[in-house]
Design an enzyme around this catalytic site. Structure first.
Site, PDB file in Angstrom:
ATOM      1  N   ARG A 124      44.818  28.555  37.603  1.00 35.88           N
ATOM      2  CA  ARG A 124      45.312  29.866  38.010  1.00 35.88           C
ATOM      3  C   ARG A 124      44.154  30.847  38.143  1.00 35.88           C
ATOM      4  O   ARG A 124      43.052  30.597  37.637  1.00 35.88           O
ATOM      5  CB  ARG A 124      46.351  30.399  37.032  1.00 35.88           C
ATOM      6  CG  ARG A 124      45.843  30.640  35.641  1.00 35.88           C
ATOM      7  CD  ARG A 124      46.917  31.290  34.775  1.00 35.88           C
ATOM      8  NE  ARG A 124      46.314  32.132  33.767  1.00 35.88           N
ATOM      9  CZ  ARG A 124      45.905  33.383  33.926  1.00 35.88           C
ATOM     10  NH1 ARG A 124      46.024  33.973  35.075  1.00 35.88           N
ATOM     11  NH2 ARG A 124      45.367  34.075  32.950  1.00 35.88           N
ATOM     12  N   LEU A 125      44.455  31.917  38.831  1.00 41.31           N
ATOM     13  CA  LEU A 125      43.551  33.057  38.914  1.00 41.31           C
ATOM     14  C   LEU A 125      44.337  34.272  38.454  1.00 41.31           C
ATOM     15  O   LEU A 125      45.537  34.364  38.700  1.00 41.31           O
ATOM     16  CB  LEU A 125      43.078  33.283  40.357  1.00 41.31           C
ATOM     17  CG  LEU A 125      42.197  32.207  40.988  1.00 41.31           C
ATOM     18  CD1 LEU A 125      41.924  32.553  42.453  1.00 41.31           C
ATOM     19  CD2 LEU A 125      40.894  32.061  40.230  1.00 41.31           C
ATOM     20  N   ASP A 126      43.671  35.203  37.805  1.00 44.12           N
ATOM     21  CA  ASP A 126      44.345  36.430  37.379  1.00 44.12           C
ATOM     22  C   ASP A 126      44.924  37.160  38.576  1.00 44.12           C
ATOM     23  O   ASP A 126      44.460  37.005  39.709  1.00 44.12           O
ATOM     24  CB  ASP A 126      43.371  37.345  36.634  1.00 44.12           C
ATOM     25  CG  ASP A 126      43.010  36.819  35.258  1.00 44.12           C
ATOM     26  OD1 ASP A 126      43.744  35.965  34.741  1.00 44.12           O
ATOM     27  OD2 ASP A 126      41.982  37.263  34.715  1.00 44.12           O
ATOM     28  N   ARG A 127      45.914  37.975  38.318  1.00 44.27           N
ATOM     29  CA  ARG A 127      46.612  38.694  39.375  1.00 44.27           C
ATOM     30  C   ARG A 127      45.649  39.497  40.247  1.00 44.27           C
ATOM     31  O   ARG A 127      45.763  39.517  41.465  1.00 44.27           O
ATOM     32  CB  ARG A 127      47.672  39.625  38.771  1.00 44.27           C
ATOM     33  CG  ARG A 127      48.470  40.395  39.814  1.00 44.27           C
ATOM     34  CD  ARG A 127      49.542  41.258  39.191  1.00 44.27           C
ATOM     35  NE  ARG A 127      49.030  42.286  38.316  1.00 44.27           N
ATOM     36  CZ  ARG A 127      48.585  43.464  38.720  1.00 44.27           C
ATOM     37  NH1 ARG A 127      48.580  43.770  40.005  1.00 44.27           N
ATOM     38  NH2 ARG A 127      48.140  44.343  37.863  1.00 44.27           N
ATOM     39  N   THR A 129      42.537  38.966  40.834  1.00 42.68           N
ATOM     40  CA  THR A 129      41.453  38.145  41.370  1.00 42.68           C
ATOM     41  C   THR A 129      41.916  37.428  42.625  1.00 42.68           C
ATOM     42  O   THR A 129      42.969  36.815  42.642  1.00 42.68           O
ATOM     43  CB  THR A 129      41.007  37.101  40.317  1.00 42.68           C
ATOM     44  OG1 THR A 129      40.618  37.780  39.126  1.00 42.68           O
ATOM     45  CG2 THR A 129      39.851  36.273  40.827  1.00 42.68           C
TER      46      THR A 129
END
Length: 168
Positions: A124-127, A129
């Site tokens: 996942r990637l942070d929101r 990012t």
């Protein structure tokens, strides 16, 4: 919700003010007056008392938090993987105030059937990012990517774009 034992004999207004503190007294008074809060499908007053098994309904409208107006672009695809470019402001997983405005539902808009493909998220990637997200088309393919991240055969690199303010 159905009436809880501790609510029996108490006024609906009091219950909302003491147990549902999100909104003000004025909001609850108006919601009851407008018929947005009902008991057993009937309009009530702020002073209506609750009885055993009463059904309390509070109708409200939820507006999802908006995200940037960018499509989720497909960057690469083969028989094992789909790699997409996730825009910033879009969470990978539905959470909190984001459901339709999360990665898979937005991908489904530009790639109808994406949700039904049962793609597996491998990381996942942070929101906030933006960047590439690898989705696997099978459990075996997902396991391969996850293992590659765990053994550092694959990694993430973060790049920040900065502007120097010469007036500082």
């Amino acid at each position: 919700a159905h009436t809880k034992g501790r609510w029996v004999g108490r006024e609906i207004g009091e219950i909302f003010l003491k147990e549902f503190k999100l909104f003000s007294k004025e909001y609850y008074e108006k919601a009851i007056e407008d018929g947005k809060i009902t008991i057993n499908g009937e309009n009530v007053t702020f002073e209506t008392t609750l009885d055993h098994n009463d059904l309390i309904v509070h109708q409200s409208v939820f507006t999802e938090t908006p995200v940037l107006d960018r499509e989720v672009e497909v960057a690469f695809e083969n028989e094992k993987y789909l790699v997409v470019n996730k825009p910033c402001s879009v969470p990978v997983h539905p959470c909190g105030a984001y459901k339709a405005n999360s990665l898979m539902p937005l991908l489904n808009l530009t790639r109808p059937g994406a949700i039904e493909e049962n793609l597996k998220l491998t990381h996942r990637l942070d929101r906030l990012t933006s960047g590439l997200v690898v989705l696997a088309k099978s459990r075996a393919s997902a396991a391969d990517v996850i293992k590659a991240f765990e053994t550092y055969d694959v990694g993430k690199a973060y790049v920040a774009r900065c502007r120097i303010n010469e007036n500082v």
